[in-house]
Design a protein around this motif. Structure first.
Motif, PDB file in Angstrom:
ATOM      1  N   LEU A 186       0.839  -1.200   0.000  1.00  0.00           N
ATOM      2  CA  LEU A 186       0.000   0.000   0.000  1.00  0.00           C
ATOM      3  C   LEU A 186       0.872   1.246   0.000  1.00  0.00           C
ATOM      4  CD1 LEU A 186      -2.781  -1.009   2.544  1.00  0.00           C
ATOM      5  CD2 LEU A 186      -2.843  -1.134   0.064  1.00  0.00           C
ATOM      6  N   GLY A 187       0.414   2.278  -0.710  1.00  0.00           N
ATOM      7  CA  GLY A 187       1.243   3.462  -0.906  1.00  0.00           C
ATOM      8  C   GLY A 187       1.174   4.501   0.189  1.00  0.00           C
ATOM      9  N   THR A 188       0.190   4.425   1.108  1.00  0.00           N
ATOM     10  CA  THR A 188       0.052   5.450   2.139  1.00  0.00           C
ATOM     11  C   THR A 188       0.025   4.825   3.527  1.00  0.00           C
ATOM     12  OG1 THR A 188      -2.386   5.446   2.208  1.00  0.00           O
ATOM     13  CG2 THR A 188      -1.329   6.829   0.531  1.00  0.00           C
ATOM     14  N   SER A 189       0.540   5.565   4.495  1.00  0.00           N
ATOM     15  CA  SER A 189       0.571   5.077   5.872  1.00  0.00           C
ATOM     16  C   SER A 189      -0.833   5.004   6.468  1.00  0.00           C
ATOM     17  CB  SER A 189       1.474   5.973   6.729  1.00  0.00           C
ATOM     18  OG  SER A 189       1.138   7.337   6.566  1.00  0.00           O
ATOM     19  N   ILE A 190      -1.722   5.940   6.096  1.00  0.00           N
ATOM     20  CA  ILE A 190      -3.100   5.891   6.576  1.00  0.00           C
ATOM     21  C   ILE A 190      -3.815   4.677   5.992  1.00  0.00           C
ATOM     22  CG2 ILE A 190      -5.347   7.053   6.469  1.00  0.00           C
ATOM     23  CD1 ILE A 190      -3.933   9.694   6.787  1.00  0.00           C
ATOM     24  N   PHE A 288       2.225 -13.614  14.244  1.00  0.00           N
ATOM     25  CA  PHE A 288       0.829 -13.996  14.386  1.00  0.00           C
ATOM     26  C   PHE A 288       0.259 -13.177  15.526  1.00  0.00           C
ATOM     27  CE2 PHE A 288      -3.090 -16.072  15.164  1.00  0.00           C
ATOM     28  CZ  PHE A 288      -3.476 -16.528  13.915  1.00  0.00           C
ATOM     29  N   TRP A 289      -0.778 -12.395  15.209  1.00  0.00           N
ATOM     30  CA  TRP A 289      -1.450 -11.549  16.176  1.00  0.00           C
ATOM     31  C   TRP A 289      -2.814 -12.153  16.479  1.00  0.00           C
ATOM     32  CZ3 TRP A 289       1.539  -7.750  18.088  1.00  0.00           C
ATOM     33  CH2 TRP A 289       2.598  -7.286  17.304  1.00  0.00           C
ATOM     34  N   GLN A 290      -2.982 -12.631  17.705  1.00  0.00           N
ATOM     35  CA  GLN A 290      -4.263 -13.211  18.087  1.00  0.00           C
ATOM     36  C   GLN A 290      -5.230 -12.104  18.486  1.00  0.00           C
ATOM     37  OE1 GLN A 290      -4.080 -16.077  21.234  1.00  0.00           O
ATOM     38  NE2 GLN A 290      -6.199 -16.705  20.995  1.00  0.00           N
ATOM     39  N   PHE A 291      -6.434 -12.153  17.934  1.00  0.00           N
ATOM     40  CA  PHE A 291      -7.451 -11.155  18.268  1.00  0.00           C
ATOM     41  C   PHE A 291      -8.168 -11.584  19.540  1.00  0.00           C
ATOM     42  CE2 PHE A 291     -11.775  -9.269  17.652  1.00  0.00           C
ATOM     43  CZ  PHE A 291     -11.375  -7.944  17.834  1.00  0.00           C
ATOM     44  N   VAL A 292      -8.161 -10.704  20.533  1.00  0.00           N
ATOM     45  CA  VAL A 292      -8.778 -11.026  21.820  1.00  0.00           C
ATOM     46  C   VAL A 292      -9.977 -10.136  22.115  1.00  0.00           C
ATOM     47  CG1 VAL A 292      -6.681 -11.970  22.827  1.00  0.00           C
ATOM     48  CG2 VAL A 292      -7.136  -9.521  23.034  1.00  0.00           C
ATOM     49  N   GLY A 293     -10.359  -9.302  21.155  1.00  0.00           N
ATOM     50  CA  GLY A 293     -11.537  -8.465  21.316  1.00  0.00           C
ATOM     51  C   GLY A 293     -11.194  -7.074  21.788  1.00  0.00           C
ATOM     52  N   GLY A 294     -12.187  -6.180  21.693  1.00  0.00           N
ATOM     53  CA  GLY A 294     -11.962  -4.801  22.085  1.00  0.00           C
ATOM     54  C   GLY A 294     -11.137  -4.084  21.039  1.00  0.00           C
ATOM     55  N   GLY A 295     -10.436  -3.070  21.454  1.00  0.00           N
ATOM     56  CA  GLY A 295      -9.595  -2.323  20.524  1.00  0.00           C
ATOM     57  C   GLY A 295     -10.331  -1.168  19.909  1.00  0.00           C
ATOM     58  N   GLY A 296      -9.580  -0.163  19.489  1.00  0.00           N
ATOM     59  CA  GLY A 296     -10.171   1.025  18.871  1.00  0.00           C
ATOM     60  C   GLY A 296     -10.287   0.823  17.384  1.00  0.00           C
ATOM     61  N   ASP A 297     -11.498   0.576  16.885  1.00  0.00           N
ATOM     62  CA  ASP A 297     -11.645   0.286  15.465  1.00  0.00           C
ATOM     63  C   ASP A 297     -12.334   1.406  14.710  1.00  0.00           C
ATOM     64  OD1 ASP A 297     -14.172   0.011  16.454  1.00  0.00           O
ATOM     65  OD2 ASP A 297     -14.609  -1.880  15.447  1.00  0.00           O
ATOM     66  N   GLU A 298     -12.448   2.607  15.321  1.00  0.00           N
ATOM     67  CA  GLU A 298     -12.995   3.728  14.561  1.00  0.00           C
ATOM     68  C   GLU A 298     -11.945   4.209  13.566  1.00  0.00           C
ATOM     69  OE1 GLU A 298     -11.992   3.940  17.726  1.00  0.00           O
ATOM     70  OE2 GLU A 298     -13.486   4.882  19.003  1.00  0.00           O
ATOM     71  N   SER A 299     -12.386   4.771  12.472  1.00  0.00           N
ATOM     72  CA  SER A 299     -11.430   5.333  11.519  1.00  0.00           C
ATOM     73  C   SER A 299     -10.923   6.659  12.075  1.00  0.00           C
ATOM     74  CB  SER A 299     -12.093   5.560  10.157  1.00  0.00           C
ATOM     75  OG  SER A 299     -13.039   6.600  10.243  1.00  0.00           O
ATOM     76  N   VAL A 300      -9.827   7.143  11.511  1.00  0.00           N
ATOM     77  CA  VAL A 300      -9.248   8.404  11.964  1.00  0.00           C
ATOM     78  C   VAL A 300     -10.265   9.529  11.842  1.00  0.00           C
ATOM     79  CG1 VAL A 300      -7.478  10.117  11.466  1.00  0.00           C
ATOM     80  CG2 VAL A 300      -6.906   7.697  11.390  1.00  0.00           C
ATOM     81  N   GLU A 301     -11.039   9.515  10.736  1.00  0.00           N
ATOM     82  CA  GLU A 301     -11.993  10.590  10.507  1.00  0.00           C
ATOM     83  C   GLU A 301     -13.157  10.527  11.488  1.00  0.00           C
ATOM     84  OE1 GLU A 301     -10.810   8.563   8.249  1.00  0.00           O
ATOM     85  OE2 GLU A 301      -9.576   9.883   7.003  1.00  0.00           O
ATOM     86  N   ASN A 326      11.394   5.012   5.098  1.00  0.00           N
ATOM     87  CA  ASN A 326      10.262   5.837   5.519  1.00  0.00           C
ATOM     88  C   ASN A 326       8.967   5.042   5.713  1.00  0.00           C
ATOM     89  OD1 ASN A 326      11.692   8.298   5.486  1.00  0.00           O
ATOM     90  ND2 ASN A 326      11.520   8.383   3.265  1.00  0.00           N
ATOM     91  N   PHE A 327       9.055   3.737   5.873  1.00  0.00           N
ATOM     92  CA  PHE A 327       7.852   2.948   6.071  1.00  0.00           C
ATOM     93  C   PHE A 327       7.161   3.380   7.356  1.00  0.00           C
ATOM     94  CE2 PHE A 327       5.436  -0.684   7.665  1.00  0.00           C
ATOM     95  CZ  PHE A 327       4.693  -1.027   6.550  1.00  0.00           C
ATOM     96  N   SER A 328       5.832   3.538   7.295  1.00  0.00           N
ATOM     97  CA  SER A 328       5.097   3.967   8.474  1.00  0.00           C
ATOM     98  C   SER A 328       3.659   3.478   8.398  1.00  0.00           C
ATOM     99  CB  SER A 328       5.111   5.497   8.609  1.00  0.00           C
ATOM    100  OG  SER A 328       4.460   6.094   7.493  1.00  0.00           O
ATOM    101  N   ILE A 329       3.003   3.445   9.556  1.00  0.00           N
ATOM    102  CA  ILE A 329       1.600   3.099   9.683  1.00  0.00           C
ATOM    103  C   ILE A 329       0.950   4.159  10.564  1.00  0.00           C
ATOM    104  CG2 ILE A 329      -0.087   1.385  10.463  1.00  0.00           C
ATOM    105  CD1 ILE A 329       2.112  -0.748  10.141  1.00  0.00           C
ATOM    106  N   VAL A 330      -0.182   4.672  10.121  1.00  0.00           N
ATOM    107  CA  VAL A 330      -0.899   5.690  10.889  1.00  0.00           C
ATOM    108  C   VAL A 330      -2.255   5.135  11.287  1.00  0.00           C
ATOM    109  CG1 VAL A 330      -2.042   7.923  10.766  1.00  0.00           C
ATOM    110  CG2 VAL A 330       0.292   7.672   9.901  1.00  0.00           C
ATOM    111  N   LEU A 331      -2.596   5.256  12.566  1.00  0.00           N
ATOM    112  CA  LEU A 331      -3.918   4.877  13.064  1.00  0.00           C
ATOM    113  C   LEU A 331      -4.601   6.116  13.627  1.00  0.00           C
ATOM    114  CD1 LEU A 331      -3.237   1.526  14.994  1.00  0.00           C
ATOM    115  CD2 LEU A 331      -4.419   1.789  12.826  1.00  0.00           C
TER     116      LEU A 331
END
Length: 331
Positions: A186-190, A288-301, A326-331
């Motif tokens: 993917l080309g963008t960090s967002i 391997f990331w196990q999903f345990v529930g919860g977490g902030g899943d709203e989009s940035v906007e 310059n690899f990055s991830i934005v949440l």
């Protein structure tokens, strides 16, 4: 009379690179890496051009991408990297982890099905699938559904994961979602952040649940202390699913200005995951990331006050250096 000089053919002005019909098996590993890096660079520049509404630059970059073989050639050289001669496919790592997890749960006397939908099949969504005969597809343990932006096989559905309809029933969900060398494409960090944020919506209900709010901190959706407890519990019980199999080029984590292992773990914890497996090779890092529930899943906007929120992971330099990527991830 002097003869008029003929204008060169348009094809003669194009870069001297293999056409998409080139047989990639004839390319050296050095040439293969060069083609992949060039394709990634052009895709990032294209994403930036679209972000700034620079239609002229975007059109020029699209021409360059096609002149260099486009997505078709990129996929072919990527498939070459999955061959035994070039190191094999990443699914072998996942398959090994699954077999290890099943063996552990069998030794504990529960028949080997704990942590999975059933003892017979592990339902997996493979995003960015290139082949139908990789390690997981050849295992009787897996029931694999494959999607890709540009399918190379009738058993791979042409589909954008970000446009895939959300599951409406449990039967439409998966034990595992695989993003092997997908996020870095993917080309963008967002865009990378939004893809990670979307994954859990395709996973079955977690077997482990997050701790109560008394055990969590305000700066972490799962809570670092609570996540460490869940990680230890998952390791003790041999649980693996539901979760995300994530593979990245190692330098994305080991040599980035904006991302390191700790920051990635903080992001994933924020999204409701705990790390249960990790492996580093010379070129790749496997999680391997196990999903345990919860977490902030709203989009940035959608997130109110995200500018000041401690849960908002910006593009911030955390590891300076002239030779960093310059690899990055934005949440």
């Amino acid at each position: 009379m002097p003869s008029k000089r003929r204008k060169p053919l348009l094809s003669h002005t194009r870069p001297n690179v293999p056409h998409s019909s080139t047989n990639p098996t004839k390319l050296s590993s050095t040439r293969t890496r060069s083609l992949i890096r060039n394709h990634h660079t052009l895709q990032k520049r294209l994403a930036a051009a679209h972000a700034t509404d620079d239609a002229e630059l975007a059109a020029s970059l699209e021409v360059q991408i096609e002149a260099h073989g486009g997505l078709a050639l990129y996929q072919r050289v990527s498939m070459l990297g999955q061959s035994a001669e070039r190191g094999g496919d990443s699914g072998r790592v996942l398959r090994g982890w699954v077999e290890e997890s099943l063996s552990r749960t069998r030794r504990k006397g529960n028949g080997g099905s704990e942590g999975f939908r059933s003892a017979n099949k592990i339902r997996m969504l493979e995003v960015g699938a290139l082949k139908v005969d990789n390690a997981c597809s050849c295992s009787p343990r897996f029931d694999v559904e494959r999607i890709d932006l540009h399918s190379q096989h009738p058993r791979i559905q042409t589909q954008d994961f970000m446009q895939r309809p959300l599951p409406s029933t449990t039967d439409e969900k998966f034990d595992i979602v695989s993003l092997s060398l997908v996020l870095n494409y993917l080309g963008t960090s967002i865009g990378r952040g939004e893809m990670l944020r979307r994954v859990h919506k395709f996973l079955i209900q977690p077997h482990l649940q997050t701790a109560t709010t008394d055990d969590t901190t305000s700066n972490d959706a799962c809570g670092e202390a609570a996540c460490l407890v869940l990680e230890a519990e998952a390791e003790e019980r041999g649980l693996l699913c539901p979760g995300l199999f994530l593979v990245l080029p190692a330098p994305c984590v080991t040599n980035s200005r904006y991302l390191d292992k700790r920051r990635l773990e903080d992001m994933m914890r924020h999204l409701g995951y705990v790390r249960t497996r990790q492996k580093m090779s010379k070129k790749l890092i496997y999680y391997f990331w196990q999903f345990v529930g919860g977490g902030g899943d709203e989009s940035v906007e959608e997130r109110p006050g995200s500018e000041k929120s401690p849960r908002f992971f910006r593009k911030e330099e955390i590891r300076p250096g002239a030779k960093r990527n310059n690899f990055s991830i934005v949440l």
